[in-house]
Design a protein around this motif. Structure first.
Motif, PDB file in Angstrom:
ATOM      1  N   ALA A   1       0.840  -1.190   0.000  1.00  0.00           N
ATOM      2  CA  ALA A   1       0.000   0.000   0.000  1.00  0.00           C
ATOM      3  C   ALA A   1       0.876   1.242   0.000  1.00  0.00           C
ATOM      4  CB  ALA A   1      -0.920   0.016   1.221  1.00  0.00           C
ATOM      5  N   VAL A   2       0.559   2.185  -0.865  1.00  0.00           N
ATOM      6  CA  VAL A   2       1.309   3.435  -0.972  1.00  0.00           C
ATOM      7  C   VAL A   2       0.346   4.597  -0.740  1.00  0.00           C
ATOM      8  CG1 VAL A   2       2.632   4.957  -2.496  1.00  0.00           C
ATOM      9  CG2 VAL A   2       3.017   2.481  -2.552  1.00  0.00           C
ATOM     10  N   VAL A   3       0.684   5.464   0.207  1.00  0.00           N
ATOM     11  CA  VAL A   3      -0.113   6.659   0.479  1.00  0.00           C
ATOM     12  C   VAL A   3       0.697   7.864   0.044  1.00  0.00           C
ATOM     13  CG1 VAL A   3      -1.310   8.028   2.215  1.00  0.00           C
ATOM     14  CG2 VAL A   3      -1.265   5.533   2.411  1.00  0.00           C
ATOM     15  N   VAL A   4       0.094   8.688  -0.792  1.00  0.00           N
ATOM     16  CA  VAL A   4       0.752   9.893  -1.281  1.00  0.00           C
ATOM     17  C   VAL A   4       0.598  10.985  -0.237  1.00  0.00           C
ATOM     18  CG1 VAL A   4       0.830  11.619  -3.124  1.00  0.00           C
ATOM     19  CG2 VAL A   4       0.293   9.233  -3.671  1.00  0.00           C
ATOM     20  N   HIS A   5       1.718  11.527   0.231  1.00  0.00           N
ATOM     21  CA  HIS A   5       1.735  12.535   1.296  1.00  0.00           C
ATOM     22  C   HIS A   5       2.479  13.782   0.819  1.00  0.00           C
ATOM     23  CE1 HIS A   5      -0.064  10.525   4.736  1.00  0.00           C
ATOM     24  NE2 HIS A   5       0.680   9.443   4.550  1.00  0.00           N
ATOM     25  N   PRO A   6       2.263  14.925   1.525  1.00  0.00           N
ATOM     26  CA  PRO A   6       1.365  15.125   2.659  1.00  0.00           C
ATOM     27  C   PRO A   6      -0.103  15.076   2.246  1.00  0.00           C
ATOM     28  CG  PRO A   6       2.382  17.199   2.013  1.00  0.00           C
ATOM     29  CD  PRO A   6       3.016  16.144   1.178  1.00  0.00           C
ATOM     30  N   SER A   7      -0.904  14.453   3.093  1.00  0.00           N
ATOM     31  CA  SER A   7      -2.325  14.305   2.800  1.00  0.00           C
ATOM     32  C   SER A   7      -3.063  13.993   4.090  1.00  0.00           C
ATOM     33  CB  SER A   7      -2.559  13.189   1.773  1.00  0.00           C
ATOM     34  OG  SER A   7      -2.234  11.929   2.326  1.00  0.00           O
TER      35      SER A   7
ATOM     36  N   ALA B   1       7.610  20.763  -2.136  1.00  0.00           N
ATOM     37  CA  ALA B   1       7.290  22.098  -2.624  1.00  0.00           C
ATOM     38  C   ALA B   1       7.940  22.376  -3.973  1.00  0.00           C
ATOM     39  CB  ALA B   1       7.728  23.140  -1.595  1.00  0.00           C
ATOM     40  N   ASP B   2       9.082  21.749  -4.232  1.00  0.00           N
ATOM     41  CA  ASP B   2       9.793  22.020  -5.486  1.00  0.00           C
ATOM     42  C   ASP B   2       8.959  21.652  -6.703  1.00  0.00           C
ATOM     43  OD1 ASP B   2      11.893  22.956  -4.025  1.00  0.00           O
ATOM     44  OD2 ASP B   2      13.108  21.136  -4.204  1.00  0.00           O
ATOM     45  N   ASP B   3       8.147  20.597  -6.587  1.00  0.00           N
ATOM     46  CA  ASP B   3       7.298  20.193  -7.715  1.00  0.00           C
ATOM     47  C   ASP B   3       5.844  20.604  -7.494  1.00  0.00           C
ATOM     48  OD1 ASP B   3       6.505  18.423  -5.772  1.00  0.00           O
ATOM     49  OD2 ASP B   3       7.196  16.626  -6.793  1.00  0.00           O
ATOM     50  N   GLY B   4       5.631  21.564  -6.572  1.00  0.00           N
ATOM     51  CA  GLY B   4       4.281  22.059  -6.329  1.00  0.00           C
ATOM     52  C   GLY B   4       3.365  21.067  -5.667  1.00  0.00           C
TER      53      GLY B   4
ATOM     54  N   SER C   1      -3.870  21.884  -0.524  1.00  0.00           N
ATOM     55  CA  SER C   1      -4.876  22.566  -1.349  1.00  0.00           C
ATOM     56  C   SER C   1      -4.588  22.432  -2.836  1.00  0.00           C
ATOM     57  CB  SER C   1      -4.984  24.055  -0.966  1.00  0.00           C
ATOM     58  OG  SER C   1      -6.205  24.618  -1.381  1.00  0.00           O
ATOM     59  N   VAL C   2      -3.707  21.502  -3.199  1.00  0.00           N
ATOM     60  CA  VAL C   2      -3.339  21.291  -4.601  1.00  0.00           C
ATOM     61  C   VAL C   2      -4.385  20.407  -5.283  1.00  0.00           C
ATOM     62  CG1 VAL C   2      -1.676  20.114  -6.111  1.00  0.00           C
ATOM     63  CG2 VAL C   2      -0.878  21.672  -4.315  1.00  0.00           C
ATOM     64  N   LEU C   3      -4.738  20.780  -6.516  1.00  0.00           N
ATOM     65  CA  LEU C   3      -5.680  20.013  -7.326  1.00  0.00           C
ATOM     66  C   LEU C   3      -4.897  19.285  -8.409  1.00  0.00           C
ATOM     67  CD1 LEU C   3      -8.727  19.434  -7.800  1.00  0.00           C
ATOM     68  CD2 LEU C   3      -8.697  21.317  -9.449  1.00  0.00           C
ATOM     69  N   HIS C   4      -4.842  17.966  -8.315  1.00  0.00           N
ATOM     70  CA  HIS C   4      -4.098  17.171  -9.293  1.00  0.00           C
ATOM     71  C   HIS C   4      -4.907  17.022 -10.578  1.00  0.00           C
ATOM     72  CE1 HIS C   4      -1.300  16.073  -6.116  1.00  0.00           C
ATOM     73  NE2 HIS C   4      -2.318  15.682  -5.376  1.00  0.00           N
ATOM     74  N   PRO C   5      -4.254  17.008 -11.727  1.00  0.00           N
ATOM     75  CA  PRO C   5      -4.976  16.768 -12.984  1.00  0.00           C
ATOM     76  C   PRO C   5      -5.614  15.383 -12.980  1.00  0.00           C
ATOM     77  CG  PRO C   5      -2.779  17.652 -13.412  1.00  0.00           C
ATOM     78  CD  PRO C   5      -2.820  17.296 -11.960  1.00  0.00           C
TER      79      PRO C   5
ATOM     80  N   VAL D   1       3.503  30.971   0.588  1.00  0.00           N
ATOM     81  CA  VAL D   1       2.344  30.159   0.214  1.00  0.00           C
ATOM     82  C   VAL D   1       2.841  28.999  -0.628  1.00  0.00           C
ATOM     83  CG1 VAL D   1       0.125  30.103  -0.964  1.00  0.00           C
ATOM     84  CG2 VAL D   1       0.837  32.177   0.254  1.00  0.00           C
ATOM     85  N   LEU D   2       2.544  27.781  -0.210  1.00  0.00           N
ATOM     86  CA  LEU D   2       3.074  26.594  -0.870  1.00  0.00           C
ATOM     87  C   LEU D   2       2.029  25.995  -1.809  1.00  0.00           C
ATOM     88  CD1 LEU D   2       4.869  24.952   2.168  1.00  0.00           C
ATOM     89  CD2 LEU D   2       5.874  26.359   0.372  1.00  0.00           C
ATOM     90  N   GLY D   3       2.508  25.492  -2.946  1.00  0.00           N
ATOM     91  CA  GLY D   3       1.611  24.909  -3.922  1.00  0.00           C
ATOM     92  C   GLY D   3       0.730  25.986  -4.552  1.00  0.00           C
ATOM     93  N   GLU D   4      -0.227  25.541  -5.340  1.00  0.00           N
ATOM     94  CA  GLU D   4      -1.230  26.433  -5.929  1.00  0.00           C
ATOM     95  C   GLU D   4      -2.566  26.104  -5.278  1.00  0.00           C
ATOM     96  OE1 GLU D   4      -3.492  27.425 -10.164  1.00  0.00           O
ATOM     97  OE2 GLU D   4      -1.785  26.033 -10.130  1.00  0.00           O
ATOM     98  N   PRO D   5      -2.990  26.879  -4.266  1.00  0.00           N
ATOM     99  CA  PRO D   5      -4.205  26.521  -3.527  1.00  0.00           C
ATOM    100  C   PRO D   5      -5.445  26.621  -4.391  1.00  0.00           C
ATOM    101  CG  PRO D   5      -3.378  28.669  -2.834  1.00  0.00           C
ATOM    102  CD  PRO D   5      -2.345  28.082  -3.735  1.00  0.00           C
ATOM    103  N   ARG D   6      -6.282  25.578  -4.324  1.00  0.00           N
ATOM    104  CA  ARG D   6      -7.514  25.546  -5.103  1.00  0.00           C
ATOM    105  C   ARG D   6      -8.729  25.203  -4.242  1.00  0.00           C
ATOM    106  NH1 ARG D   6      -6.834  24.489 -10.564  1.00  0.00           N
ATOM    107  NH2 ARG D   6      -9.081  24.842 -10.687  1.00  0.00           N
TER     108      ARG D   6
END
Length: 360
Positions: free
Chosen positions: A91-97, A119-122, A147-151, A274-279
């Motif tokens: 099992a793999v959990v993508v973090h931070p989440s 943060a380097d890759d948003g 608050s990042v929205l993944h495609p 402010v980290l990432g692109e908040p959505r």
């Protein structure tokens, strides 16, 4: 060792007299029409809950068959049911989440690997970074706390035969149009989408959620669920909040949220990153000497969510909920004073006494 307090949540930051920027529930909710409906549902409380109408309503809202819907006592129950129903090898959990999926997996005795985004890759997920042998992948969209929205295409790229991909969409309806939601996708193998009514409708105490996915997977999860797990008032909320009129109201609230979030970002002092692109309905910030800053904010009347209990973040990370512009400006003023070492008080109390404008 997990390395983080996976059971810590924003409500633990609250105390009487504090302005709540720690919990991501829309201000002014539930609305009056929903309050009235919930009171009416109590009159039916003598009978056992019947989920059929609510399940059909959720299925219709997402273009699904009712067999592809499992109603749950909040999104958190769905994570527990999945952890009990599956026996993942990797099992793999993508973090931070949000940490409850990993906590549920560990409580069920499953080993968990973490894919830490940075943060380097948003804080955006790269499907190729997930190990090929992972047979369960967990990711949030939009992700709490970044608050990042993944495609949607990136998340769809995680799916494959023999793998379950859990996408936590608890905040999906905070984004106008839900452009990257996978809730209506029936063509992706092993896709499980978990949703919640908590954030937009203010129903954290009622525990209202659901899962969308393959009927066989949902049936296995349902076998782990106690009878009548979802209460009659929760079923009434599910039926009402997935109706077209309510979905239109949620869309309007999400549109207002865009402007309110922009007001918060514009008001923040220059010393704050402010980290990432908040959505979504919260933003992830980084400040120097975060423990002192958070304690100073509490002293001035503000509750914010500490970041160090999220895997991959530190004490210098703070999650801040979006509120009305007046509240955001008062918060930013106190934050600026703290960062420059000033000793001002009162802004939080003034904002609280003025009343929080509802995010509509």
């Amino acid at each position: 060792m997990t390395g983080s307090d996976l059971r810590h949540h924003g409500d633990a930051e609250l105390a009487p007299g504090l302005v709540d920027l720690a919990v991501n529930v829309r201000a002014g909710t539930p609305p009056e029409w929903l309050r009235a409906l919930l009171h009416e549902a109590l009159d039916a409380g003598a009978a056992y809950p019947d989920p059929r109408r609510a399940r059909a309503a959720v299925a219709t809202a997402h273009g699904r068959d009712p067999a592809e819907v499992l109603l749950t006592a909040g999104a958190a129950e769905a994570f527990v049911l999945l952890a009990r129903a599956l026996r993942p090898r990797h099992a793999v959990v993508v973090h931070p989440s949000f940490t409850e999926p990993e906590a549920a997996l560990r409580a069920a005795g499953h080993p968990v690997s973490r894919l830490l985004l940075g943060a380097d890759d948003g804080y955006r997920v790269d499907p190729t970074a997930v190990p090929d042998d992972a047979d369960l992948v967990v990711v949030g969209n939009p992700t709490n706390p970044t608050s990042v929205l993944h495609p949607a295409d990136a998340l769809a790229g995680l799916t494959r035969p023999g793998r379950v991909v859990l996408v936590d969409e608890a905040f999906a309806d905070t984004v106008p149009g839900e452009p990257e939601s996978l809730a209506g996708r029936r063509d992706l193998p092993g896709l499980l989408v978990v949703r919640s009514l908590t954030k937009t409708w203010g129903l954290a105490g009622l525990r209202v959620g659901y899962a969308l996915g393959p009927p066989d997977l949902l049936a296995a999860m349902a076998e782990q669920q106690p009878p009548w797990a979802v209460s009659t008032p929760a079923l009434a909320a599910l039926t009402a909040c997935t109706a077209p009129a309510a979905r239109a109201e949620a869309e309007a609230a999400a549109t207002d949220l865009v402007a309110h979030r922009a007001a918060l970002l514009d008001a923040l002092p220059p010393h704050v990153e402010v980290l990432g692109e908040p959505r979504s309905s919260f933003v992830l910030l980084r400040v120097a000497d975060g423990v002192r800053v958070r304690q100073a904010l509490r002293a001035r009347g503000w509750a914010v969510r500490r970041g160090d209990t999220f895997p991959g973040l530190t004490t210098d990370h703070l999650r801040v909920a979006v509120r009305d512009p007046g509240t955001s400006r008062a918060f930013a003023t106190d934050l600026a004073a703290i960062l420059v070492g000033a000793d001002r008080t009162g802004s939080a109390a003034e904002a609280s006494s003025a009343g929080l404008e509802e995010i509509r």
